[in-house]
Design a protein around this motif. Structure first.
Motif, PDB file in Angstrom:
ATOM      1  N   THR A   1     -39.894 -58.129 -43.796  1.00 44.41           N
ATOM      2  CA  THR A   1     -40.660 -59.256 -43.241  1.00 44.41           C
ATOM      3  C   THR A   1     -40.253 -59.711 -41.844  1.00 44.41           C
ATOM      4  O   THR A   1     -40.881 -60.610 -41.295  1.00 44.41           O
ATOM      5  CB  THR A   1     -40.538 -60.470 -44.189  1.00 44.41           C
ATOM      6  N   GLU A   2     -39.171 -59.122 -41.299  1.00 42.45           N
ATOM      7  CA  GLU A   2     -38.791 -59.620 -39.976  1.00 42.45           C
ATOM      8  C   GLU A   2     -38.352 -58.529 -39.020  1.00 42.45           C
ATOM      9  O   GLU A   2     -37.913 -57.446 -39.416  1.00 42.45           O
ATOM     10  CB  GLU A   2     -37.699 -60.710 -40.069  1.00 42.45           C
ATOM     11  N   ILE A   3     -38.518 -58.854 -37.737  1.00 44.19           N
ATOM     12  CA  ILE A   3     -37.998 -58.075 -36.617  1.00 44.19           C
ATOM     13  C   ILE A   3     -36.921 -58.948 -35.989  1.00 44.19           C
ATOM     14  O   ILE A   3     -37.160 -60.134 -35.742  1.00 44.19           O
ATOM     15  CB  ILE A   3     -39.113 -57.819 -35.578  1.00 44.19           C
ATOM     16  N   VAL A   4     -35.755 -58.365 -35.736  1.00 44.57           N
ATOM     17  CA  VAL A   4     -34.723 -59.129 -35.031  1.00 44.57           C
ATOM     18  C   VAL A   4     -34.614 -58.602 -33.611  1.00 44.57           C
ATOM     19  O   VAL A   4     -34.624 -57.395 -33.378  1.00 44.57           O
ATOM     20  CB  VAL A   4     -33.362 -59.052 -35.771  1.00 44.57           C
ATOM     21  N   CYS A   5     -34.528 -59.529 -32.676  1.00 45.08           N
ATOM     22  CA  CYS A   5     -34.477 -59.152 -31.264  1.00 45.08           C
ATOM     23  C   CYS A   5     -33.278 -59.822 -30.600  1.00 45.08           C
ATOM     24  O   CYS A   5     -33.058 -61.027 -30.769  1.00 45.08           O
ATOM     25  CB  CYS A   5     -35.787 -59.580 -30.592  1.00 45.08           C
ATOM     26  N   ASP A   6     -32.535 -59.015 -29.902  1.00 44.55           N
ATOM     27  CA  ASP A   6     -31.415 -59.452 -29.063  1.00 44.55           C
ATOM     28  C   ASP A   6     -31.790 -60.723 -28.291  1.00 44.55           C
ATOM     29  O   ASP A   6     -32.722 -60.714 -27.488  1.00 44.55           O
ATOM     30  CB  ASP A   6     -31.167 -58.284 -28.096  1.00 44.55           C
ATOM     31  N   GLU A   7     -31.055 -61.797 -28.523  1.00 43.16           N
ATOM     32  CA  GLU A   7     -31.373 -63.092 -27.913  1.00 43.16           C
ATOM     33  C   GLU A   7     -31.272 -63.059 -26.395  1.00 43.16           C
ATOM     34  O   GLU A   7     -31.978 -63.777 -25.686  1.00 43.16           O
ATOM     35  CB  GLU A   7     -30.398 -64.134 -28.472  1.00 43.16           C
TER      36      GLU A   7
ATOM     37  N   ALA B   1     -34.734 -64.210 -33.002  1.00 47.30           N
ATOM     38  CA  ALA B   1     -33.790 -63.893 -31.940  1.00 47.30           C
ATOM     39  C   ALA B   1     -32.376 -64.129 -32.447  1.00 47.30           C
ATOM     40  O   ALA B   1     -32.118 -65.108 -33.161  1.00 47.30           O
ATOM     41  CB  ALA B   1     -34.055 -64.760 -30.718  1.00 47.30           C
ATOM     42  N   ALA B   2     -31.466 -63.224 -32.102  1.00 47.85           N
ATOM     43  CA  ALA B   2     -30.077 -63.367 -32.557  1.00 47.85           C
ATOM     44  C   ALA B   2     -29.143 -62.720 -31.545  1.00 47.85           C
ATOM     45  O   ALA B   2     -29.522 -61.775 -30.861  1.00 47.85           O
ATOM     46  CB  ALA B   2     -29.897 -62.713 -33.927  1.00 47.85           C
ATOM     47  N   ARG B   3     -27.945 -63.244 -31.466  1.00 46.22           N
ATOM     48  CA  ARG B   3     -26.941 -62.622 -30.598  1.00 46.22           C
ATOM     49  C   ARG B   3     -26.449 -61.331 -31.244  1.00 46.22           C
ATOM     50  O   ARG B   3     -26.255 -61.286 -32.465  1.00 46.22           O
ATOM     51  CB  ARG B   3     -25.720 -63.533 -30.439  1.00 46.22           C
ATOM     52  N   PRO B   4     -26.176 -60.320 -30.455  1.00 45.86           N
ATOM     53  CA  PRO B   4     -25.652 -59.078 -31.034  1.00 45.86           C
ATOM     54  C   PRO B   4     -24.363 -59.299 -31.839  1.00 45.86           C
ATOM     55  O   PRO B   4     -24.087 -58.564 -32.775  1.00 45.86           O
ATOM     56  CB  PRO B   4     -25.407 -58.209 -29.794  1.00 45.86           C
ATOM     57  N   SER B   5     -23.619 -60.340 -31.508  1.00 41.59           N
ATOM     58  CA  SER B   5     -22.376 -60.597 -32.249  1.00 41.59           C
ATOM     59  C   SER B   5     -22.627 -61.269 -33.592  1.00 41.59           C
ATOM     60  O   SER B   5     -21.727 -61.357 -34.427  1.00 41.59           O
ATOM     61  CB  SER B   5     -21.458 -61.476 -31.399  1.00 41.59           C
ATOM     62  N   SER B   6     -23.820 -61.756 -33.828  1.00 44.85           N
ATOM     63  CA  SER B   6     -24.112 -62.387 -35.136  1.00 44.85           C
ATOM     64  C   SER B   6     -25.577 -62.150 -35.493  1.00 44.85           C
ATOM     65  O   SER B   6     -26.389 -63.063 -35.486  1.00 44.85           O
ATOM     66  CB  SER B   6     -23.801 -63.888 -35.102  1.00 44.85           C
ATOM     67  N   LEU B   7     -25.886 -60.897 -35.815  1.00 45.92           N
ATOM     68  CA  LEU B   7     -27.285 -60.523 -36.057  1.00 45.92           C
ATOM     69  C   LEU B   7     -27.802 -60.985 -37.416  1.00 45.92           C
ATOM     70  O   LEU B   7     -28.989 -61.197 -37.593  1.00 45.92           O
ATOM     71  CB  LEU B   7     -27.438 -59.001 -35.937  1.00 45.92           C
ATOM     72  N   ASP B   8     -26.902 -61.107 -38.388  1.00 40.13           N
ATOM     73  CA  ASP B   8     -27.301 -61.508 -39.750  1.00 40.13           C
ATOM     74  C   ASP B   8     -28.456 -60.672 -40.295  1.00 40.13           C
ATOM     75  O   ASP B   8     -29.461 -61.202 -40.786  1.00 40.13           O
ATOM     76  CB  ASP B   8     -27.694 -62.995 -39.792  1.00 40.13           C
ATOM     77  N   LEU B   9     -28.321 -59.373 -40.190  1.00 36.93           N
ATOM     78  CA  LEU B   9     -29.370 -58.485 -40.705  1.00 36.93           C
ATOM     79  C   LEU B   9     -29.333 -58.490 -42.219  1.00 36.93           C
ATOM     80  O   LEU B   9     -28.265 -58.548 -42.829  1.00 36.93           O
ATOM     81  CB  LEU B   9     -29.148 -57.064 -40.182  1.00 36.93           C
ATOM     82  N   THR B  10     -30.523 -58.435 -42.808  1.00 39.59           N
ATOM     83  CA  THR B  10     -30.590 -58.419 -44.275  1.00 39.59           C
ATOM     84  C   THR B  10     -31.602 -57.358 -44.694  1.00 39.59           C
ATOM     85  O   THR B  10     -32.198 -56.692 -43.845  1.00 39.59           O
ATOM     86  CB  THR B  10     -31.078 -59.776 -44.835  1.00 39.59           C
ATOM     87  N   GLU B  11     -31.830 -57.262 -45.982  1.00 44.05           N
ATOM     88  CA  GLU B  11     -32.823 -56.309 -46.461  1.00 44.05           C
ATOM     89  C   GLU B  11     -34.247 -56.754 -46.160  1.00 44.05           C
ATOM     90  O   GLU B  11     -35.204 -56.057 -46.483  1.00 44.05           O
ATOM     91  CB  GLU B  11     -32.584 -55.999 -47.946  1.00 44.05           C
TER      92      GLU B  11
ATOM     93  N   LEU C   1     -22.951 -51.457 -34.227  1.00 42.74           N
ATOM     94  CA  LEU C   1     -24.181 -52.206 -34.490  1.00 42.74           C
ATOM     95  C   LEU C   1     -25.206 -51.344 -35.218  1.00 42.74           C
ATOM     96  O   LEU C   1     -25.942 -51.840 -36.076  1.00 42.74           O
ATOM     97  CB  LEU C   1     -24.748 -52.764 -33.181  1.00 42.74           C
ATOM     98  N   THR C   2     -25.256 -50.063 -34.883  1.00 43.73           N
ATOM     99  CA  THR C   2     -26.183 -49.171 -35.590  1.00 43.73           C
ATOM    100  C   THR C   2     -25.758 -49.037 -37.048  1.00 43.73           C
ATOM    101  O   THR C   2     -26.604 -49.099 -37.960  1.00 43.73           O
ATOM    102  CB  THR C   2     -26.226 -47.797 -34.886  1.00 43.73           C
ATOM    103  N   GLU C   3     -24.466 -48.897 -37.272  1.00 45.92           N
ATOM    104  CA  GLU C   3     -23.967 -48.796 -38.657  1.00 45.92           C
ATOM    105  C   GLU C   3     -24.264 -50.082 -39.437  1.00 45.92           C
ATOM    106  O   GLU C   3     -24.695 -50.036 -40.592  1.00 45.92           O
ATOM    107  CB  GLU C   3     -22.458 -48.531 -38.663  1.00 45.92           C
ATOM    108  N   GLN C   4     -24.030 -51.195 -38.777  1.00 51.65           N
ATOM    109  CA  GLN C   4     -24.299 -52.496 -39.410  1.00 51.65           C
ATOM    110  C   GLN C   4     -25.775 -52.597 -39.838  1.00 51.65           C
ATOM    111  O   GLN C   4     -26.075 -53.068 -40.943  1.00 51.65           O
ATOM    112  CB  GLN C   4     -23.955 -53.566 -38.378  1.00 51.65           C
ATOM    113  N   ALA C   5     -26.662 -52.120 -39.000  1.00 47.06           N
ATOM    114  CA  ALA C   5     -28.096 -52.138 -39.335  1.00 47.06           C
ATOM    115  C   ALA C   5     -28.379 -51.165 -40.483  1.00 47.06           C
ATOM    116  O   ALA C   5     -29.040 -51.525 -41.471  1.00 47.06           O
ATOM    117  CB  ALA C   5     -28.920 -51.768 -38.111  1.00 47.06           C
ATOM    118  N   HIS C   6     -27.870 -49.960 -40.359  1.00 41.69           N
ATOM    119  CA  HIS C   6     -28.163 -48.951 -41.377  1.00 41.69           C
ATOM    120  C   HIS C   6     -27.595 -49.344 -42.742  1.00 41.69           C
ATOM    121  O   HIS C   6     -28.154 -48.963 -43.780  1.00 41.69           O
ATOM    122  CB  HIS C   6     -27.634 -47.591 -40.922  1.00 41.69           C
TER     123      HIS C   6
END
Lengths: 367, 367
Positions: A96-102, A125-135, A158-163
């Protein structure tokens, strides 16, 4: 390498992060394209190298960003390529969401906003240091180098964190292509885009690139399904069937003059070792920082840690006025709102003498 | 005018409908852009004419297609501009279908297909002579000139027919810009797009254009909301707010080398009266037709009625082989599946002698 570039007498050019300087031989090559390829060969040039140029030049850029051949194609602008990548990434998702570098360069955020509106996904929008990516996160759009500060984000982490949560990543390499020895394949990046007119010196508005790795090509759907991306463009079929490979990321007829100027400009990268090149930039930016800190009381906002881009940004009152005075004295950089002076340090044509002299002139103005 | 063009000795160039020949002064202008504007002025050129070039050059094209200033902007490819126009046209509609010219150049149909998939509208192909538009039709996408046959559709009648049921029209002018004295404003066209590398001689893959009339600009939403279309691009704001005028149809950084080559190429149109120019093409295409009909038994499929484009298409067995032989003998045209030889007749550099000689050579080959 400096000898290979055409830079006017008396100019210290610290804006290669915005528009790279022209390698000397580009003018002659462009002339050959206009006079011989266009003027003499006319339409025949399309089958004498023009048609495949977007993939061929894409492979040349691929070498500089850690992408094996057949995964990078040149064409369109960065904004258009961000759109292709994001639309491709969210296609068919139930997330449901797209996250974009603030802190993104604005165009990425604007395009994300449009993709969100068209597809019904929320843009956060989120800072790369605190993206809070979820499912819930379908895709995250990140700038490799922050265009204001020159900070370089950790692509691997960051790629690993997303994956880890099944989120795809689109990396914008505008300020890191021609700077950092990026390893897209090794890291397993999903999509990357970037421009070619900054550190790659491709010329004003030279075409951008998009990276779609082999394993994603079969499922990547380009929303801009122009005829250049068709499996058999000259069959003139009524129905769109995408090319099986990277050519599916192509859209319309490529801008050959701009593209072949870029091709010529890339010659200076032949034989450049990206690790050594990046390290040379670290030496020069460290030096520039230390001169500024010695000679002025300005605050350098570029992080003093590794890795970072080939850029030094300085906080300064009246940045437009100070930059105008710098330019009047032969030091060309630029400024960004609200209060930032930016200096790009392109090691191909900038050396120790230039950064010292630039710092001295800056000090004369602000002190 | 012929003297203004650079065409190789011994070549009769009848492919200006695919890639126009270069006006002689373009090479020098491009050299000036590379060496002086890029090499010498560097980043400063962006504020010395580059930034506004897409609108300024758009206005130059506007004069040739009956559009008052401030309604045409140059940039991106035709495919990308078709996408902008169609997405803009269907935005917020409650209608359920897009109608697309059945004989369209394929890319328009491919883009319509993608727009249909993204927005949920059905795409229906129809002949311009029997469009069957209804109050379900949101938009109809039409080619002004049929790229295969050279037939020129009645823009006024078809636009009225669409407007009668509240349907918007997107006209593709690829094969009529630089040919016909089109009157977009007078007819009240909703959107138009076109390329500049055919009869306008802008150079290989030179940027395309889009027309959005004044009265639609405030509501036109560009799905490719790149930073060049922002109301204040250099404010680097986080949120996208479109420019109030035609600049909202811009996307990313324009390809300056290709764009300024086009700008130079447009100089040959200064002072050209489009009505006289079109009439001259009718004379030449009539002549070419009569020679072919006298000298060969080939069927000319371009309609023998007015109006039509600056093109003669001929049905022919083994068109690829015949065209290869024509090219070997100095007559350059092209071929399109399944069995069509195409000859573009650009009156700026083609005259009576060329069309006669071309017909003679064609007759030698096919007889």
């Amino acid at each position: 390498m400096r000898e290979q570039f055409d830079i006017p007498e008396g100019v210290i050019y610290l804006d290669g992060n915005s528009l790279g300087a022209p390698p000397k031989h580009v003018a002659e090559r462009v002339q050959e394209v206009v006079k011989h390829q266009w003027g003499n060969r006319l339409i025949r040039s399309w089958s004498e190298g023009w048609w495949e140029a977007p993939q061929r030049i894409g492979d040349r850029i691929g070498r500089l960003i850690g992408a094996a051949p057949g995964q990078v194609v040149v064409g369109d602008s960065t904004s258009v390529n961000v759109y292709k990548a994001l639309m491709g990434a969210v296609k068919g998702t139930e997330r449901t969401e797209i996250v974009c570098d603030e802190s993104t360069f604005p165009t990425d955020g604007y395009i994300a906003q449009s993709v969100g509106e068209l597809t019904g996904l929320k843009v956060r929008a989120a800072r790369p240091s605190s993206l809070d990516l979820t499912e819930d996160t379908a895709v995250v759009l990140l700038n490799h180098v922050d265009y204001r500060t020159g900070a370089l984000h950790d692509m691997k982490a960051l790629t690993e964190q997303a994956h880890d949560v099944g989120t795809q990543v689109v990396w914008d390499l505008c300020h890191s292509a021609g700077v950092y020895p990026t390893q897209l394949d090794e890291i397993g990046v999903d999509y990357a885009v970037g421009c070619t007119y900054k550190f790659l010196n491709g010329g004003p508005g030279s075409p951008a690139f998009i990276y779609v790795p082999k394993h994603k090509q079969a499922t990547f759907e380009n929303p801009l399904s122009g005829w250049n991306g068709h499996r058999a463009p000259f069959a003139m079929e009524a129905s769109y069937e995408p090319d099986p490979g990277i050519a599916r990321a192509r859209v319309g007829t490529p801008d050959i003059l701009s593209m072949l100027a870029l091709d010529a400009a890339l010659d200076v990268w032949d034989g450049v070792d990206m690790k050594a090149h990046w390290a040379r930039g670290m030496t020069l930016t460290s030096l520039f920082r230390s001169y500024i800190e010695q000679m002025t009381s300005l605050e350098v906002i570029t992080p003093n840690t590794l890795p970072r881009g080939h850029q030094i940004s300085v906080r300064c009152e009246n940045p437009a006025g100070v930059m105008a005075e710098l330019i009047a004295r032969g030091v060309i950089g630029d400024h960004r709102p609200p209060d930032i002076l930016r200096f790009g340090i392109a090691p191909l044509y900038i050396g120790e003498q230039e950064v010292k002299r630039a710092a001295e002139i800056l000090a004369e103005i602000v002190n």
